[in-house]
Design a protein around this motif. Structure first.
Motif, PDB file in Angstrom:
ATOM      1  N   ASP A 173     -33.191  13.401 -14.715  1.00 15.99           N
ATOM      2  CA  ASP A 173     -34.229  12.520 -14.165  1.00 15.99           C
ATOM      3  C   ASP A 173     -35.389  13.397 -13.502  1.00 15.99           C
ATOM      4  O   ASP A 173     -36.733  13.090 -13.930  1.00 15.99           O
ATOM      5  CB  ASP A 173     -33.931  11.515 -13.364  1.00 15.99           C
ATOM      6  CG  ASP A 173     -33.015  10.304 -13.417  1.00 15.99           C
ATOM      7  OD1 ASP A 173     -32.906  10.211 -14.816  1.00 15.99           O
ATOM      8  OD2 ASP A 173     -32.241   9.782 -12.916  1.00 15.99           O
ATOM      9  N   ASN A 176     -37.408  14.514 -16.525  1.00 14.34           N
ATOM     10  CA  ASN A 176     -37.793  13.569 -17.458  1.00 14.34           C
ATOM     11  C   ASN A 176     -37.127  13.622 -18.845  1.00 14.34           C
ATOM     12  O   ASN A 176     -37.960  13.484 -19.850  1.00 14.34           O
ATOM     13  CB  ASN A 176     -39.181  13.550 -17.397  1.00 14.34           C
ATOM     14  CG  ASN A 176     -39.833  12.088 -18.045  1.00 14.34           C
ATOM     15  OD1 ASN A 176     -39.096  11.085 -17.961  1.00 14.34           O
ATOM     16  ND2 ASN A 176     -40.946  12.099 -18.745  1.00 14.34           N
ATOM     17  N   ASP A 178     -34.019  12.140 -21.160  1.00 10.74           N
ATOM     18  CA  ASP A 178     -33.047  11.085 -21.383  1.00 10.74           C
ATOM     19  C   ASP A 178     -31.934  11.610 -22.102  1.00 10.74           C
ATOM     20  O   ASP A 178     -31.708  12.186 -22.911  1.00 10.74           O
ATOM     21  CB  ASP A 178     -33.592   9.808 -22.689  1.00 10.74           C
ATOM     22  CG  ASP A 178     -32.835   8.826 -22.721  1.00 10.74           C
ATOM     23  OD1 ASP A 178     -32.125   8.558 -21.808  1.00 10.74           O
ATOM     24  OD2 ASP A 178     -33.214   8.034 -23.629  1.00 10.74           O
TER      25      ASP A 178
END
Length: 186
Positions: A173, A176, A178
């Motif tokens: 996170d 950034n 996934d």
């Protein structure tokens, strides 16, 4: 005094071979042919096309004299064909029954350093990376430069999986990314 460690079988000598050629020529056929013709067995292999080159990593096993014959054949192959080769004697990987296999998948907008940051995270956790495949591609829908990685890791059985997953997802996170971390199901 007798050494309690059993000696390896005379047929369990290992040679690790890395072979490279320019696409579309693949070093798989000539390398696997030499392994077979020398009397060795191909026990593990990986092939991938990276950039304009095709690479093969192969582990051959055989008797001492078969491995020596293979080394001579590889020397000739490198000299006579347009294949770059690196090889050396190695051993069989020791079983690590205290490691649990997990799969990590990461997708993100491409930016420098993602692979390093992932490797650094797992290294700091004491987790071994067993295999890694990462690539950069252009998203078909938007044209954005994307990064994708599939990583197989060995998680120590003593490690708390839920805490590892929480730490990993928080790390992702922050960057950034996934990502998922799931047990290997096969």
């Amino acid at each position: 005094m007798t050494d309690p460690t059993p000696r390896p079988s005379p047929n369990e000598n290992h040679l690790l071979i890395n072979a490279y050629s320019t696409h579309p020529d693949s070093p798989l056929l000539p390398v696997s042919r030499r392994i077979t013709e020398s009397g060795c067995n191909l026990v593990d292999a990986r092939l991938s096309t990276v950039g304009r080159d095709v690479s093969v990593t192969a582990l051959a096993m055989g008797s001492w004299d078969a491995i020596a014959k293979l080394e001579a054949m590889l020397t000739r192959l490198e000299r006579e064909d347009s294949i770059k080769l690196i090889w050396y004697r190695t051993g069989e990987k020791e079983a690590q029954s205290d490691l649990l296999p997990y799969i990590v998948e990461v997708v993100a907008a491409d930016k420098p350093g993602i692979t390093f940051q992932l490797a650094d995270f797992f290294d700091r956790q004491g987790i071994s990376i067993e295999s890694l495949h990462c690539t950069r591609y252009r998203a078909m829908q938007t044209g954005a430069d994307m990064f994708s990685a599939q990583i197989t890791i060995g998680v120590p059985a003593s490690m708390h999986i839920a805490a590892l997953r929480d730490d990993f997802l928080e790390f992702c996170d922050h960057l950034n990314l996934d990502a998922i971390l799931d047990p290997m199901k096969f």
